[in-house]
Write an enzyme that holds these catalytic residues in place. Structure first.
Site, short mmCIF file in Angstrom:
data_model
loop_
_atom_site.label_atom_id
_atom_site.label_comp_id
_atom_site.label_asym_id
_atom_site.label_seq_id
_atom_site.Cartn_x
_atom_site.Cartn_y
_atom_site.Cartn_z
N TYR A 170 29.79 11.14 -20.83
CA TYR A 170 28.72 12.08 -21.20
C TYR A 170 27.47 11.31 -21.64
CZ TYR A 170 26.08 15.47 -23.95
OH TYR A 170 25.08 16.25 -24.47
N SER A 195 21.27 30.98 -23.28
CA SER A 195 21.76 30.87 -24.65
C SER A 195 21.18 29.60 -25.28
CB SER A 195 23.29 30.82 -24.69
OG SER A 195 23.77 29.66 -24.03
#
Length: 248
Positions: A149, A16
């Site tokens: 992150y 995707s």
């Protein structure tokens, strides 16, 4: 003749978003592509869209999966011309809510994935080939609840520099792609309600210098340039696709 005519490419996280958009461009330009992902249904959906794709269920967060991927790529292609290590996860949490599980999840896929992926695949990349790793503008910005992150994507930037130096004798180029706000299914996969996700994307777009989100196709255009021979004198670099978000 396309840029990838007669060439073989491996893309992790290719079912995707940016990975799939890059796979589509490479197939359209004559290349053979193996994509991976951890979700079999999404991989099958990708192959329905692009029947020429080779697919492999492969969890990039597991070090042993890298060797399994290299073995499958070798079986299919012998040697490969380019690798796009795009698999990653964007989860995070603020201070006070970070847990060992969140730490392991982010480190294992965002750092371990490209580290062990490069180690396993580099031996079958042709001399003069290309390796591209997805980073993020998060490494350059202080973002709420995203310290961990951002740190993983900072580590990716450092890996790219080290790998580029190590593989330079074989003329294998190693670069990073740093997307900014890109329209993908990212928020849906985080489980945000549609109304909330829409509000978040509108806020992000409003704060971007170009006043909009980017598209997966725009990021894939830069990715395929770096994977192709057109970028034959580019290595150790970090290319931003962010509408100026980290720069202006």
């Amino acid at each position: 003749m396309g840029r990838f005519s007669g060439k073989s490419v491996v893309i992790t996280g290719g079912s995707s978003g940016i990975g799939l958009a890059a796979a589509r461009r490479i197939v359209e330009e004559g290349g053979a592509v193996l994509i991976t992902g951890s979700n079999a249904a999404r991989l099958e959906s990708a192959r329905e869209q692009l029947p020429a794709l080779h697919i492999l269920v492969n969890d990039a967060s597991k070090p042993e999966a890298a060797q399994a991927l290299a073995e499958e790529a070798g079986r299919l292609f012998g040697t490969i011309d380019a690798v796009f290590l795009n698999a990653g996860v964007g989860a995070g949490a603020p201070l006070g809510h970070l847990t060992p599980d969140i730490y392991r999840q982010l480190m294992d896929i965002n750092v371990g994935g490209p580290l062990f992926g490069t180690q396993a695949l580099a031996p079958i990349v042709c001399d003069g080939g290309s390796i591209l790793i997805t980073a993020s503008i998060a490494k350059d910005k202080g973002m709420q609840a995203s310290a961990l992150y951002s740190a993983t994507k900072g580590a990716v930037r450092s890996l790219v520099r080290g790998f580029a130096r190590e593989l330079a004798p074989r003329r294998i180029r190693v670069n990073a792609l740093s997307p900014g706000p890109i329209e993908t299914d990212f928020f849906n996969r985080l489980g945000l309600p549609e109304e909330h996700a829409s509000m978040v994307t509108q806020q992000i777009a409003a704060g971007n210098p170009l006043g909009r989100m980017g598209t997966a196709e725009e990021a894939a255009a830069v990715a395929t340039f770096l994977l192709s021979d057109e970028a034959s004198y580019v290595t150790g670099s970090d290319y931003y696709v962010d509408g100026g978000d980290a720069q202006l």
